[in-house]
Design an enzyme around this catalytic site. Structure first.
Site, PDB file in Angstrom:
ATOM      1  N   HIS A   1      -0.734   4.869   2.753  1.00 27.87           N
ATOM      2  CA  HIS A   1      -0.793   3.544   2.135  1.00 27.87           C
ATOM      3  C   HIS A   1      -1.920   2.676   2.689  1.00 27.87           C
ATOM      4  O   HIS A   1      -1.908   1.466   2.496  1.00 27.87           O
ATOM      5  CB  HIS A   1       0.566   2.841   2.270  1.00 27.87           C
ATOM      6  CG  HIS A   1       1.644   3.514   1.461  1.00 27.87           C
ATOM      7  ND1 HIS A   1       2.988   3.242   1.616  1.00 27.87           N
ATOM      8  CD2 HIS A   1       1.564   4.446   0.478  1.00 27.87           C
ATOM      9  CE1 HIS A   1       3.685   3.983   0.762  1.00 27.87           C
ATOM     10  NE2 HIS A   1       2.853   4.732   0.078  1.00 27.87           N
TER      11      HIS A   1
ATOM     12  N   CYS B   1     -21.733  -7.951  -1.121  1.00 30.07           N
ATOM     13  CA  CYS B   1     -22.024  -8.619  -2.400  1.00 30.07           C
ATOM     14  C   CYS B   1     -21.383 -10.006  -2.500  1.00 30.07           C
ATOM     15  O   CYS B   1     -21.523 -10.673  -3.517  1.00 30.07           O
ATOM     16  CB  CYS B   1     -21.560  -7.756  -3.573  1.00 30.07           C
ATOM     17  SG  CYS B   1     -19.760  -7.758  -3.760  1.00 30.07           S
TER      18      CYS B   1
HETATM   19  P1  OAD Z   1      11.729   0.645   4.260  1.00 34.78           P
HETATM   20  O1  OAD Z   1      11.782  -0.740   4.780  1.00 34.78           O
HETATM   21  O2  OAD Z   1      12.010   0.888   2.832  1.00 34.78           O
HETATM   22  O3  OAD Z   1      12.763   1.542   5.072  1.00 34.78           O
HETATM   23  C1  OAD Z   1      12.822   1.525   6.469  1.00 34.78           C
HETATM   24  C2  OAD Z   1      13.841   2.564   6.901  1.00 34.78           C
HETATM   25  O4  OAD Z   1      13.830   2.642   8.311  1.00 34.78           O
HETATM   26  C3  OAD Z   1      15.291   2.240   6.471  1.00 34.78           C
HETATM   27  O5  OAD Z   1      15.845   3.395   5.883  1.00 34.78           O
HETATM   28  C4  OAD Z   1      15.980   1.911   7.816  1.00 34.78           C
HETATM   29  O6  OAD Z   1      17.336   2.358   7.826  1.00 34.78           O
HETATM   30  C5  OAD Z   1      15.157   2.706   8.787  1.00 34.78           C
HETATM   31  N1  OAD Z   1      15.099   2.188  10.155  1.00 34.78           N
HETATM   32  C6  OAD Z   1      15.028   0.897  10.575  1.00 34.78           C
HETATM   33  N2  OAD Z   1      14.883   0.845  11.909  1.00 34.78           N
HETATM   34  C7  OAD Z   1      14.860   2.135  12.343  1.00 34.78           C
HETATM   35  C8  OAD Z   1      14.712   2.755  13.625  1.00 34.78           C
HETATM   36  N3  OAD Z   1      14.565   2.035  14.732  1.00 34.78           N
HETATM   37  N4  OAD Z   1      14.731   4.099  13.684  1.00 34.78           N
HETATM   38  C9  OAD Z   1      14.899   4.854  12.572  1.00 34.78           C
HETATM   39  N5  OAD Z   1      15.037   4.328  11.331  1.00 34.78           N
HETATM   40  C10 OAD Z   1      15.012   2.990  11.225  1.00 34.78           C
HETATM   41  O7  OAD Z   1      10.311   1.235   4.705  1.00 34.78           O
HETATM   42  P2  OAD Z   1       9.515   2.471   4.113  1.00 34.78           P
HETATM   43  O8  OAD Z   1      10.406   3.601   3.790  1.00 34.78           O
HETATM   44  O9  OAD Z   1       8.396   2.721   5.042  1.00 34.78           O
HETATM   45  O10 OAD Z   1       4.760   0.422   0.564  1.00 34.78           O
HETATM   46  O11 OAD Z   1       8.950   1.854   2.774  1.00 34.78           O
HETATM   47  C11 OAD Z   1       8.103   2.615   2.001  1.00 34.78           C
HETATM   48  C12 OAD Z   1       7.045   1.747   1.388  1.00 34.78           C
HETATM   49  O12 OAD Z   1       7.651   0.671   0.665  1.00 34.78           O
HETATM   50  C13 OAD Z   1       6.138   1.024   2.377  1.00 34.78           C
HETATM   51  O13 OAD Z   1       5.075   1.822   2.834  1.00 34.78           O
HETATM   52  C14 OAD Z   1       5.640  -0.114   1.563  1.00 34.78           C
HETATM   53  C15 OAD Z   1       6.974  -0.552   1.033  1.00 34.78           C
HETATM   54  O14 OAD Z   1       7.001  -1.431   0.009  1.00 34.78           O
HETATM   55  C16 OAD Z   1       3.791  -0.320   0.030  1.00 34.78           C
HETATM   56  O15 OAD Z   1       3.586  -1.453   0.388  1.00 34.78           O
HETATM   57  C17 OAD Z   1       2.998   0.419  -0.999  1.00 34.78           C
END
Ligand code: OAD
Length: 248
Positions: A121, A157
């Site tokens: 990303h 630019c």
């Molecule tokens: P999310 O915020 O959707 O999910 C975070 C996950 O981490 C959740 O399932 C939590 O349960 C888990 N979690 C929290 N703390 C934790 C810890 N200490 N150890 C293990 N797990 C933990 O984040 P992403 O899956 O990264 O994209 O989201 C995916 C994408 O959606 C991001 O890259 C971003 C977002 O919108 C864009 O901006 C394109």
């Protein structure tokens, strides 16, 4: 809370594995103080994706979008890599065929020293030209916090610059996506700290399984991937990964 048994079983698998790939999400940076997107205190609870993380939002209100990214850059600048980042960095240094793919734009994996990192990303510390002009490189690094002026500009630019992150509705960089799919052809695939809701990143878990990988999830909660992986370890990435590392 972690159960000892799956951690030991995973460590045993990792000892015999040649190719290991770890897909990380916001949960891996949570212990560093970077907010996650979903969940009780997630950014998307307080802010609207359509207003801040789409090309349409930037076209409409670049200042609002930049204010939000400037705020996140300040927040992230104050954060340090945690034990999860450190373990994954150590693996990438120790094993030439072990890879980290991240959805995180914070660069904490890089700061921990991860080699061959695949950033699906993009990076909040990089920019690209919004125009786009043909004189600017595809992206360039800019770590200024705060910016001298509210709206950063392309140094080539003078058009508006944008954060070099992937917004909703935008394709991922083809080379990064190809590298991620190549890395999904592995012996063990671990999804750590991701809700596994955002594609194409989330699809890598299925892709890995379809190519014969043993699949593992490390997450505080049950996710949409939990039922599909071979082993779901419920626990914090910054605790579970060091536990595994201690057994290797
Ligand atoms: P999310 O915020 O959707 O999910 C975070 C996950 O981490 C959740 O399932 C939590 O349960 C888990 N979690 C929290 N703390 C934790 C810890 N200490 N150890 C293990 N797990 C933990 O984040 P992403 O899956 O990264 O994209 O989201 C995916 C994408 O959606 C991001 O890259 C971003 C977002 O919108 C864009 O901006 C394109």
């Amino acid at each position: 809370m972690t159960t000892d048994h799956p951690v030991r079983a995973l460590a045993a698998r990792l000892r015999g594995a040649r190719r290991v790939t770890v897909l990380t999400g916001a949960g891996v940076s949570a212990a560093s103080g970077v907010p996650t997107f979903r969940g009780p205190n997630g950014l998307w609870r307080r802010y609207r994706v359509e207003e801040l993380a789409t090309p349409q939002a930037f076209a409409r209100e670049p200042r609002l979008v930049w204010d939000w990214y400037a705020w996140r850059r300040e927040q992230i600048a104050a954060c340090r890599p945690n034990r999860a980042h450190e373990v994954l960095a150590a693996w990438s240094v120790r094993h030439a065929a072990w890879r980290v793919i991240t959805q995180n734009v914070d660069d904490l994996h890089l700061r921990a020293g991860t080699r061959e990192l695949i950033r699906l990303h993009g990076s909040i510390w990089e920019m690209s030209c919004w125009a786009p002009c043909d004189r600017a490189p595809r992206r360039w690094r800019d770590e200024r916090v705060p910016f001298p002026e509210p709206l950063p500009r392309c140094p080539h630019c003078a058009a508006l610059a944008r954060p070099a992150v992937v917004w909703f509705g935008e394709p991922l960089n083809a080379r990064d996506l190809r590298a991620a799919h190549e890395a999904a052809a592995c012996d063990v695939f671990i999804a750590a700290g991701t809700s596994a809701l955002v594609y194409p990143a989330a699809g890598l878990i299925d892709a890995a399984r379809a190519r014969g990988a043993f699949t593992v999830e490390i997450n505080l909660e049950t996710t949409s991937a939990s039922a599909a992986v071979d082993v779901a370890i419920q626990g914090a990435a910054e605790e579970v990964l060091p536990e595994i590392e201690a057994l290797l």
